[in-house]
Motif scaffolding. Structure first.
Motif, short mmCIF file in Angstrom:
data_model
loop_
_atom_site.label_atom_id
_atom_site.label_comp_id
_atom_site.label_asym_id
_atom_site.label_seq_id
_atom_site.Cartn_x
_atom_site.Cartn_y
_atom_site.Cartn_z
N VAL A 128 136.26 -33.65 -44.52
CA VAL A 128 134.95 -33.93 -45.13
C VAL A 128 134.34 -35.17 -44.49
O VAL A 128 133.17 -35.19 -44.07
N GLN A 129 135.15 -36.22 -44.38
CA GLN A 129 134.63 -37.48 -43.82
C GLN A 129 134.25 -37.31 -42.35
O GLN A 129 133.25 -37.86 -41.89
N GLY A 130 135.05 -36.54 -41.63
CA GLY A 130 134.75 -36.31 -40.22
C GLY A 130 133.46 -35.53 -40.04
O GLY A 130 132.63 -35.85 -39.19
N LEU A 131 133.27 -34.50 -40.87
CA LEU A 131 132.03 -33.71 -40.78
C LEU A 131 130.82 -34.56 -41.16
O LEU A 131 129.75 -34.46 -40.55
N ALA A 132 131.01 -35.40 -42.17
CA ALA A 132 129.91 -36.30 -42.57
C ALA A 132 129.60 -37.28 -41.44
O ALA A 132 128.43 -37.52 -41.12
N ALA A 133 130.66 -37.79 -40.80
CA ALA A 133 130.45 -38.74 -39.69
C ALA A 133 129.73 -38.06 -38.54
O ALA A 133 128.85 -38.66 -37.91
N LYS A 134 130.08 -36.81 -38.29
CA LYS A 134 129.43 -36.08 -37.18
C LYS A 134 127.91 -36.00 -37.38
O LYS A 134 127.15 -36.01 -36.43
N LEU A 162 143.50 -32.22 -35.34
CA LEU A 162 143.02 -30.89 -35.74
C LEU A 162 142.94 -30.02 -34.49
O LEU A 162 142.03 -30.20 -33.68
N PRO A 163 143.90 -29.10 -34.33
CA PRO A 163 143.91 -28.30 -33.10
C PRO A 163 142.57 -27.61 -32.83
O PRO A 163 142.10 -27.56 -31.71
N GLY A 164 141.94 -27.10 -33.88
CA GLY A 164 140.67 -26.39 -33.68
C GLY A 164 139.45 -27.28 -33.81
O GLY A 164 138.31 -26.80 -33.73
N GLY A 165 139.66 -28.56 -34.04
CA GLY A 165 138.53 -29.48 -34.18
C GLY A 165 137.91 -29.42 -35.57
O GLY A 165 138.25 -28.56 -36.39
N LEU A 166 136.99 -30.32 -35.80
CA LEU A 166 136.36 -30.43 -37.12
C LEU A 166 135.52 -29.20 -37.45
O LEU A 166 135.50 -28.74 -38.60
#
Ligand code: SF4
Length: 215
Positions: A128-134, A162-166
């Protein structure tokens, strides 16, 4: 309180001698309305001190303040095109650092000891935090997210792999949030599979999967 201290603190204090650093942290604590003698405050001061003692904090200390963003609130829409109904999550990023190499690193502060699984135990939250940061940084900027376990002697952040990325993690996250929202509306929580809960070392295992009664 350790998180609040680290959100307020100028990381340049990481390169200052320990006694002066402690005096500054104590003053900051008082600005936040607490005395160091209060219960739990010494522990909070020590957590902030330990984080400042990490190599990571010393790198942050050398970064321009414009590259460091703290306590960033966000609302993240997770609905994929064509999905029925909208789902979103809200949260806050403790720290987002724009690195000199053109990446964005998010770090969540956790006041306790390291979870046996490390950042994997917080995978949903970190995604969640990574997607928000993106969405906060320019398109194409690589984003990493991790956890600093402030109860450890040296709380160097550990980053989630995360092998498949965010982007690939977004869909299972949306499904999990939908399931959670649905169970909330129906006022029931079917719980996750016991094996998953055990693997996560979740402290609520006995609540969600109670042992059979002796008689
Ligand atoms: S034990 Fe309960 S709260 Fe913990 S992970 Fe499993 S379902 Fe979730």
């Amino acid at each position: 309180m350790a998180r609040l201290l680290l959100r307020e603190l100028d990381f340049r204090w990481a390169s200052v001698p320990v006694p002066e650093r402690r005096a500054h942290l104590t003053a900051l604590l008082q600005d936040l309305g607490h005395l160091p003698e209060e219960e739990g405050m010494e522990a909070a001061l020590k957590m902030a001190e330990r984080f400042l003692g990490t190599p990571f904090a010393r790198i942050l200390a050398a970064s321009p303040s414009s590259a460091l963003h703290r306590a960033l609130p966000f609302g993240l829409e997770l609905s994929s095109p064509g999905a029925r109904g909208r789902v979103a999550v809200e949260g806050e990023l403790d720290l987002l650092w724009e690195t000199p190499e053109g990446e964005a690193w998010g770090v969540a502060y956790r006041p306790g000891k390291r979870h046996p699984l490390g950042p994997v135990a917080f995978a949903h939250e970190l995604v969640v935090q990574g997607l928000a940061a993106k969405r906060l940084v320019k398109e194409g900027v690589p984003v990493r997210v991790g956890v600093a376990f402030l109860g450890e002697p040296s709380p160097e952040p550990e980053f989630l792999t995360l092998p498949g990325g965010l982007t690939e993690a977004a869909e299972p996250l949306e499904q999990a949030v939908r399931a959670l929202a649905q169970s909330g509306m129906q006022d029931e929580w079917p719980s996750r599979e016991a094996a998953t809960c055990q693997a996560l070392h979740c402290g609520f295992a006995e609540h969600c999967h109670p042992s059979p009664r002796a008689c």
